[in-house]
Design a protein around this motif. Structure first.
Motif, short mmCIF file in Angstrom:
data_model
loop_
_atom_site.label_atom_id
_atom_site.label_comp_id
_atom_site.label_asym_id
_atom_site.label_seq_id
_atom_site.Cartn_x
_atom_site.Cartn_y
_atom_site.Cartn_z
N LEU A 1 5.60 -10.80 7.41
CA LEU A 1 5.54 -11.28 6.03
C LEU A 1 4.11 -11.24 5.51
CD1 LEU A 1 7.97 -14.31 6.28
CD2 LEU A 1 8.39 -12.13 5.12
N PHE A 2 3.16 -11.67 6.33
CA PHE A 2 1.77 -11.66 5.93
C PHE A 2 1.29 -10.24 5.62
CE2 PHE A 2 -2.72 -11.17 6.99
CZ PHE A 2 -3.27 -12.05 6.08
N THR A 3 1.60 -9.30 6.51
CA THR A 3 1.18 -7.91 6.32
C THR A 3 1.78 -7.33 5.05
OG1 THR A 3 0.96 -7.65 8.71
CG2 THR A 3 1.11 -5.63 7.42
N THR A 4 3.04 -7.63 4.79
CA THR A 4 3.69 -7.17 3.56
C THR A 4 3.01 -7.77 2.34
OG1 THR A 4 5.78 -6.95 4.74
CG2 THR A 4 5.89 -7.00 2.34
N GLY A 5 2.68 -9.06 2.39
CA GLY A 5 1.99 -9.72 1.29
C GLY A 5 0.62 -9.12 1.03
N VAL A 6 -0.12 -8.84 2.10
CA VAL A 6 -1.44 -8.22 1.95
C VAL A 6 -1.31 -6.83 1.32
CG1 VAL A 6 -3.43 -7.30 3.23
CG2 VAL A 6 -2.51 -9.55 3.81
N PHE A 7 -0.29 -6.10 1.74
CA PHE A 7 -0.05 -4.77 1.15
C PHE A 7 0.18 -4.89 -0.35
CE2 PHE A 7 3.08 -1.60 -0.24
CZ PHE A 7 2.33 -0.45 -0.07
N PHE A 8 1.00 -5.86 -0.76
CA PHE A 8 1.25 -6.04 -2.19
C PHE A 8 0.00 -6.51 -2.94
CE2 PHE A 8 5.90 -6.40 -1.09
CZ PHE A 8 6.23 -5.20 -1.67
N TRP A 9 -0.85 -7.34 -2.31
CA TRP A 9 -2.12 -7.72 -2.93
C TRP A 9 -3.01 -6.49 -3.12
CZ3 TRP A 9 -3.42 -11.46 -5.86
CH2 TRP A 9 -2.90 -12.73 -5.69
N LEU A 10 -2.99 -5.59 -2.16
CA LEU A 10 -3.76 -4.36 -2.28
C LEU A 10 -3.26 -3.53 -3.46
CD1 LEU A 10 -5.82 -2.26 -1.31
CD2 LEU A 10 -4.09 -1.45 0.32
N ILE A 11 -1.96 -3.38 -3.57
CA ILE A 11 -1.38 -2.63 -4.70
C ILE A 11 -1.76 -3.30 -6.02
CG2 ILE A 11 0.79 -1.88 -5.79
CD1 ILE A 11 -0.04 -0.36 -3.19
N TYR A 12 -1.66 -4.65 -6.06
CA TYR A 12 -2.03 -5.39 -7.25
C TYR A 12 -3.50 -5.14 -7.61
CZ TYR A 12 -3.36 -9.32 -10.20
OH TYR A 12 -3.86 -10.08 -11.21
N GLY A 13 -4.37 -5.23 -6.61
CA GLY A 13 -5.80 -5.00 -6.84
C GLY A 13 -6.07 -3.61 -7.40
N ILE A 14 -5.35 -2.63 -6.88
CA ILE A 14 -5.49 -1.26 -7.39
C ILE A 14 -5.02 -1.19 -8.85
CG2 ILE A 14 -4.60 1.10 -7.16
CD1 ILE A 14 -4.58 0.57 -4.06
N CYS A 15 -3.89 -1.83 -9.13
CA CYS A 15 -3.34 -1.79 -10.49
C CYS A 15 -4.26 -2.44 -11.52
CB CYS A 15 -1.97 -2.46 -10.53
SG CYS A 15 -0.68 -1.52 -9.71
N VAL A 16 -4.96 -3.51 -11.12
CA VAL A 16 -5.85 -4.18 -12.07
C VAL A 16 -7.30 -3.76 -11.88
CG1 VAL A 16 -4.29 -6.16 -12.34
CG2 VAL A 16 -6.13 -6.26 -10.64
N SER A 17 -7.54 -2.81 -10.99
CA SER A 17 -8.89 -2.27 -10.73
C SER A 17 -9.88 -3.37 -10.36
CB SER A 17 -9.40 -1.49 -11.94
OG SER A 17 -8.52 -0.44 -12.25
N ASP A 18 -9.48 -4.25 -9.47
CA ASP A 18 -10.34 -5.35 -9.03
C ASP A 18 -10.89 -5.03 -7.64
OD1 ASP A 18 -11.23 -7.87 -7.87
OD2 ASP A 18 -10.27 -8.82 -9.60
#
Length: 96
Positions: A43-60
């Motif tokens: 679950l943690f690894t999946t959450g980190v993956f989604f945070w990475l995608i989010y960061g890419i989407c918002v260019s943070d």
């Protein structure tokens, strides 16, 4: 000059990412994952993956950097958990 909010983001990224380094090193050195929950790390690894995608989407950049490195650590630990759990299961004495 870097805005204060960016400095806070970078500090959070560095600290949370570095927090996984000791666990990754210990797991690799000891080849032991008994105390690690497969489901928690999945679950943690999946959450980190989604945070990475989010960061890419918002260019943070702090979110991207922190989660990219943390994802590498988490995937390493999760992979070792799978490998070592299978190995431990194969080494158990067979009943019968």
């Amino acid at each position: 000059m870097v805005p204060l909010i960016s400095l806070i983001g970078y500090a959070a990224a560095i600290l949370t990412t570095l927090s996984f380094l000791p666990q990754a090193i210990k797991t690799v050195q000891e080849k032991n994952t008994e105390g690690i929950s497969f489901w928690m790390y999945s679950l943690f690894t999946t959450g980190v993956f989604f945070w990475l995608i989010y960061g890419i989407c918002v260019s943070d950049v702090p979110i991207i950097a922190a989660n990219l490195v943390t994802l590498i650590f988490a995937v390493t630990i999760l992979t070792l958990k799978i490998v070592y759990s299978k190995r431990e299961k194969d080494e158990l004495p067979k009943a019968g």
